[in-house]
Design an enzyme around this catalytic site. Structure first.
Site: not given
Length: 466
Positions: A23, A135-137, A301
């Site tokens: 991800l 990373h999407h985090c 996010n």
């Protein structure tokens, strides 16, 4: 130290649920040559060092007693993150996209800051590429765009502060006047209570819609199923002026046109596979930014979601565009965005161990309601430069997970709109057909928009708003 939100940490849990997924999100920039690698490295080191998140790593707690937190990496080594690669001849997009897929399919090392930057040589005419992977985090698409801008010679000017969500957040703020008039305060209290009741009702309806979309299986097709650890990558690119002309002719938004083109592309793929598109073949996860203007530069996010069915069964491109517009309009008014935002806010107030275990369980359940991902990120309005070299093309790279075999990211850059498509290698050998189908769809809509404006005598037709 800064803790991850429930949404940020959820991307870690979703990645852990399937050993075949990574991800990470990315951006691929193709630049003019020549490349001076020795001069580039100290420039990148200086600009990366000015972004705290790029020199921080995750610290987790046993048994999820607390949310993961960002801590400084006291042994940070830039050479762990800057990589170098060269394309085999002829160095065309096919070879470039193969390298992109190879890089994006591998997971980032969680014992290091969660990003990589690949310098890719061997492109035609002395061009080179910069592949940024995070990373999407760490960030959503808008935040990642701002991070990319910090690597450029001048801070990137983007449309991110002009997106509808940011404007709506600004409009939603009401500050009472300083007055002792009791009638004014009674009136304000009344309006506040009515607005809160309306928002709560809308959020409940939206929650029901989201739950139904996740639990109701989509039409079985080759678009969903287990994914392997290998990826394919492709892009479609159309002039932004063409998209704007379609928007003006049919009174729709850029997002409407982009999603209609994606729908056409998936229709091409399904029919090419001998499958019949149906009204419930393409339920799509559409992330919606909840980022306000004052949070434009926050590295995290801030998104909610909508889950519309895209009308892949409709053969007529103009009618398909109208259906997309109506369905997105309905989804926007359904409260799905608000419900997702309320859910995330509520989850942040719960003990992290409870939310982590719940997300971990949910991400391991078989998911059959959503078929694909389509996310739209406003990109830089001006052409970017790195060390005086123009960024010729800028292409987004989304992730895939949870049995979604394809994902599409849409990015506007200068005068182009680019669709970046990531797909499972074994399940989607026809990913280029999807890309070409998107480009053909925009061309057909542009031709239809010109016809709709022209009478036989050359006068201008007024188009009825949808």
């Amino acid at each position: 130290m800064e803790h991850l939100s429930t949404l940020d940490a959820g991307f870690l849990e979703a990645e852990d649920s399937d050993p075949h997924v990574s991800l990470a999100i990315g951006a691929l920039a193709v630049l003019q040559g020549p490349l001076d690698y020795d001069a580039l490295m100290p420039v990148l080191a200086e600009r990366i060092g000015a972004m705290p998140r790029f020199t921080q790593m995750l610290r987790t707690w046993p048994l999820d007693l607390s949310a993961p937190e960002w801590v400084d990496d006291h042994h940070f080594d830039l050479s762990h993150h800057i990589r170098r690669a060269a394309l085999p001849r002829p160095g065309d997009d096919r070879e470039l996209f193969r390298v992109v897929a190879d890089v994006m399919e591998r997971r980032l090392d969680r014992h290091q800051p969660l990003w990589e930057c690949w310098i890719i040589e061997g492109l035609p005419d002395g061009q080179w590429a910069l592949l940024t992977k995070i990373h999407h985090c760490m960030a959503d698409g808008i935040a990642a765009t701002h991070l990319l801008g910090q690597l450029c010679d001048d801070p990137a000017d983007t449309w991110a502060t002009n997106i509808r969500a940011a404007r709506q957040c600004a409009r939603g703020l009401r500050f009472p006047k300083l007055t002792v008039n009791p009638l004014y305060w009674i009136n304000e209290a009344w309006h506040t209570s009515v607005a809160a009741t309306r928002a709560a009702t809308q959020a409940v309806h939206g929650a029901v819609g989201l739950a139904g979309g996740l639990l109701r299986p989509a039409q079985a097709s080759s678009l969903t199923g287990p994914v392997t650890s290998m990826r394919r990558y492709a892009t479609a690119q159309v002039p932004l002026d063409d998209v704007t002309a379609v928007c003006d002719a049919f009174d729709v938004t850029l997002n409407d046109v982009a999603l209609a083109a994606i729908t056409d592309g998936f229709r091409t793929v399904l029919m090419g596979r001998g499958e019949r598109p149906t009204p419930n073949s393409l339920r799509t996860l559409v992330p919606v930014s909840m980022r306000s203007n004052d949070a434009a530069h926050k590295t995290d996010n801030r998104v909610s979601v909508m889950l519309p069915y895209l009308p892949v069964e409709e053969p007529d491109p103009v009618e398909r565009l109208r259906l997309v517009h109506r369905r997105l309009t309905k989804a926007k008014g359904s409260g799905q965005r608000q419900a997702g935002n309320v859910f995330v806010s509520a989850a942040n107030a719960l003990p992290f161990a409870l939310t982590a275990w719940t997300v971990r369980m949910l991400t391991r359940l078989p998911q059959r309601g959503v078929v694909t991902l389509a996310t739209n990120v406003p990109g830089p309005r001006q052409r970017l430069r790195i060390m005086g070299r123009d960024v010729v093309r800028l292409m987004p790279i989304p992730p895939i997970a949870l049995q979604l075999r394809t994902g599409v990211a849409i990015l506007s850059y200068a005068d182009q709109l680019t669709f970046g498509i990531i797909a499972d290698y074994d399940a989607t050998p026809d990913v280029d057909d999807l890309a070409r189908g998107i480009e053909r769809a925009v061309s057909r809509l542009l031709a239809a928009s010109r016809v709709s404006r022209r009478c036989t005598d050359g006068s201008i037709l007024s188009v009825v708003p949808l």
